[in-house]
Design an enzyme around this catalytic site. Structure first.
Site, PDB file in Angstrom:
ATOM      1  N   PRO A 101      62.499 -14.783 -93.399  1.00 22.67           N
ATOM      2  CA  PRO A 101      61.939 -15.648 -94.448  1.00 22.67           C
ATOM      3  C   PRO A 101      60.454 -15.393 -94.690  1.00 22.67           C
ATOM      4  CG  PRO A 101      63.373 -16.907 -93.009  1.00 22.67           C
ATOM      5  CD  PRO A 101      63.197 -15.565 -92.360  1.00 22.67           C
ATOM      6  N   TYR A 102      59.715 -15.119 -93.631  1.00 25.16           N
ATOM      7  CA  TYR A 102      58.283 -14.796 -93.752  1.00 25.16           C
ATOM      8  C   TYR A 102      58.091 -13.519 -94.560  1.00 25.16           C
ATOM      9  CZ  TYR A 102      53.780 -12.886 -92.161  1.00 25.16           C
ATOM     10  OH  TYR A 102      52.523 -12.320 -92.092  1.00 25.16           O
TER      11      TYR A 102
END
Length: 211
Positions: free
Chosen positions: A125-126
């Site tokens: 997600p980062y």
């Protein structure tokens, strides 16, 4: 010397970059959530302002020569903060810079931001957030330099890097101090071409990468 807006100036890379920029004679504007984290830096060219990047921070872009975005939600937060800081605050910063006609934008990204689908695990997600923020900057029309460092190390910098992808994952690393130095060299770069570069430990002086 330039007036540099450093977003994320109280972070591990941002604070080192702030100190190095000041030593070069630049003026640094540092909007941070906790101003006390910069209380040990005493310099007449440093202006620290209390600011939450989840709110409107457009007022800090007036007459700025370079924006540096090195803010991050941190490894101990969830996907909500990753979205709000690494993605949304970065996009807002690009919009504010464009509105203020800021000449240059330096984005500290990540090694996997070019292709998040090539990476599995909790970091994905980062990397997606970084990918979208990078693309938004690339398509903004603002002159930009995007830095994609490898795994970050807490050790003294060597001031030497490589920009090609290492064959071994263990070599895809770089001290945070060297990323901070790369930020400073990006700010001082006179070449107006846009640039996206990986950064790993290597043998080439950082200053030569940004000529």
């Amino acid at each position: 010397m330039a007036k540099v807006l450093v977003l994320g100036a109280s972070g591990q890379i941002g604070k080192q970059a702030t100190g190095k920029l000041l030593k070069r004679g630049h003026h640094v504007l540092a909007p941070v959530r906790s101003p006390d984290k910069l209380s040990d830096i005493e310099n007449d060219n440093l202006q620290v302002i209390e600011q939450d990047l989840e709110k409107d921070f457009s007022s800090h872009f007036k007459n700025v020569d370079v924006v540096v975005f090195t803010a991050g939600s941190g490894g101990n937060t969830g996907a909500d903060k990753t979205i709000m800081i690494d993605l949304w605050a970065a996009i807002k910063a690009v919009n504010y810079a464009k509105e203020a006609q800021t000449p240059k934008f330096v984005m500290v990204s990540s090694i996997g931001a070019g292709d998040p689908d090539s990476v599995d695990g909790t970091i994905k997600p980062y990397l997606v957030a970084k990918h979208v923020a990078d693309d938004y900057l690339i398509n903004s029309g603002i002159q930009h330099i995007i830095l994609r460092p490898g795994t970050l190390l807490n050790e003294p910098g060597t001031h030497l890097v490589r920009t090609d992808m290492p064959n071994n994952k263990s070599d895809a690393v770089i001290p945070r101090e060297d990323v901070a130095t790369a930020i400073v060299e990006s700010v001082g770069r006179t070449n107006e071409d846009n640039m996206i570069t990986y950064l790993f430990k290597g043998e080439e002086p950082i200053s030569q990468i940004f000529e």
